[in-house]
Scaffold this motif. Sequence first.
Motif, PDB file in Angstrom:
ATOM      1  N   GLN A  50     -11.674   6.684   3.770  1.00  0.00           N
ATOM      2  CA  GLN A  50     -10.239   6.420   4.132  1.00  0.00           C
ATOM      3  C   GLN A  50      -9.352   7.371   3.549  1.00  0.00           C
ATOM      4  OE1 GLN A  50      -8.114   2.288   4.766  1.00  0.00           O
ATOM      5  NE2 GLN A  50      -7.331   3.189   2.753  1.00  0.00           N
ATOM      6  N   ALA A  77      -4.428   4.525   4.933  1.00  0.00           N
ATOM      7  CA  ALA A  77      -4.775   2.946   5.512  1.00  0.00           C
ATOM      8  C   ALA A  77      -3.694   2.954   6.674  1.00  0.00           C
ATOM      9  CB  ALA A  77      -4.224   2.202   4.329  1.00  0.00           C
ATOM     10  N   LEU A 121      -6.718  -1.169   1.784  1.00  0.00           N
ATOM     11  CA  LEU A 121      -6.284  -1.373   3.127  1.00  0.00           C
ATOM     12  C   LEU A 121      -4.918  -1.755   3.435  1.00  0.00           C
ATOM     13  CD1 LEU A 121      -9.627  -3.424   4.140  1.00  0.00           C
ATOM     14  CD2 LEU A 121      -9.080  -1.007   4.963  1.00  0.00           C
ATOM     15  N   ASP A 149     -11.753   5.411  -0.969  1.00  0.00           N
ATOM     16  CA  ASP A 149     -10.348   6.085  -0.906  1.00  0.00           C
ATOM     17  C   ASP A 149     -10.556   7.523  -1.010  1.00  0.00           C
ATOM     18  OD1 ASP A 149      -7.640   6.929  -0.757  1.00  0.00           O
ATOM     19  OD2 ASP A 149      -7.478   6.172  -3.104  1.00  0.00           O
TER      20      ASP A 149
END
Length: 558
Positions: free
Chosen positions: A213, A216, A324, A355
């Motif tokens: 990710q 988010a 998140l 991350d």
Amino acid sequence: MTETTTGPPATSTVDAVIIGAGFSGLYMLHKLRDEMGLHARVFETGDGVGGTWYWNRYPGARSDSDSYIYGFTFDRDLWESWEWSERYPESHEIRGYLEHVADRFDLRRDITFGTRVVSATYDEDSHWRVVTDQGETVTATYVISAVGALSASNTPPFEGIDTFAGPTFHTGHWPHEGVDFTGQRVGMIGSGASAVQATPLIAAQASELTVFQRTANYIIPANNGPVDPQVKAERREDWAGIRERIQQSNFGFELYLQEKGAAEVSDDEREALLEDFWNRGGFHIWLGSYADIFFSTEANDLVRRFLDRKIRETVHDPATADLLVPSGYPFGCKRNPLDSGYFETFNEPHVHLVDVKTNPIAAITGSGLRLADGAEFEFDALVLATGFDAMTGPLNRIDIRGRGGQLLREKWAEGPRTYLGLMSHDFPNLFTITGPQSPSVLSNMPVSIEQHVDLVGRIIVDLRERGASEIEPTKEAEDAWCTYNAEIANATLFPTADTWYMGANIPGKPRQFLPNLDFVGPYRAKCDQIAANGWEGFAIDGVATPAGDHVYRWALAS
């Protein structure tokens, strides 16, 4: 399903060429051929109708608009001839609907499938010369781009992207036969809308799933499921009312912003409304709550705190929840995916979140990928949920040359330049359905598509009645529209977020707000007034009608 067409001649002449056979292309063909009696050809890269939905077949792919308004409303019999199975239809059902439309109006006979338009060049004799990758050349008076806003998939230039030994799948070009991830270690790069939809289903198969990710997302419950039969029956009978309301609405939904802002109501009142909207699901919290969240950081923070709490209540591991919870941009200024178990998936022991904003992906390797700090991950399969080169990308991938051989993508090198998001100066008779600088992706797309197709139809009828050969925006109207579009965006919080609305997901792409913030109803009224006043801001056969100041007034700002 594979469509077939007979082989066309190498050279032909038609009234109009339409590029794309999705929602826009199908209705445009029906409008020009069946309602106006013109000879039109459609070229479609895929082997069947559907446009974006022909390609988007990844697990969980579905509309984020309620099914009863995610379709055409121009024909009541068509409206009544189709019944959706769920609140938010899956991609296969949307394709089924568009195939139904193609069957109902016998559209396939004028669509050439498996064919990509590679160039379109305007000649000084007021005609376009369109060339396909199959070697066909078609001369047309009008060219209508129905390529879609999200049809040019984006694969970041990761080092070693071609070295991964296992299969790699992009969510925008999913294998039509599907993919079985049972027992596999899967890496997914991306956490946007397609990743949100696909993650729970891939996790249900994979032995291990790792999501990488960068940013988010605020994700709102879909609360998908079958629609109550009585509600279906009431909607079926209310065709005219629903059509009128969504055409005059802000976003093409039956959602309405609250009269008071988030900062103007008590904490208890705001909490009750947000909780109610959360439980209803869909875009209520985004498009039906408080207008001041789009202008005021203070108001936006009040809603963000509610959403942050919902994430932390759902995700068990505090460290994962921290990742998140979005940060660094306002709620509502990035497209809000609808959630069907995404957050809950990260409570599963075999699902991991990494991350890559603070520790970016350094390279794809033969066995997986490597991060900047040297951490290595191994996978059996890799999924790229890396989005699209939105709005301008599909047009810039075609060699489009207007008056004097000017290349469209060079004209747009610093960002799109249009009038109404419909046409561009020096590119006569070229129309872009839901193009950049129109409401487009800030709306329920079929509503905006119908409005643009109808508008193009009105323009062409008027030209033919006048005996005129070409229409284009004046440079002055285009310049004013571009300035206006930027001014209304800059009055909001939208430009503060690094999103594909701003082109920020594509390295080197100009940072410019790509849609238009007039909203669906006011934009429609503006277009109607422009038409009623003799096509203000357009030049017809070189004779211009100046655009009045009313064209550049923003309804919400007043």
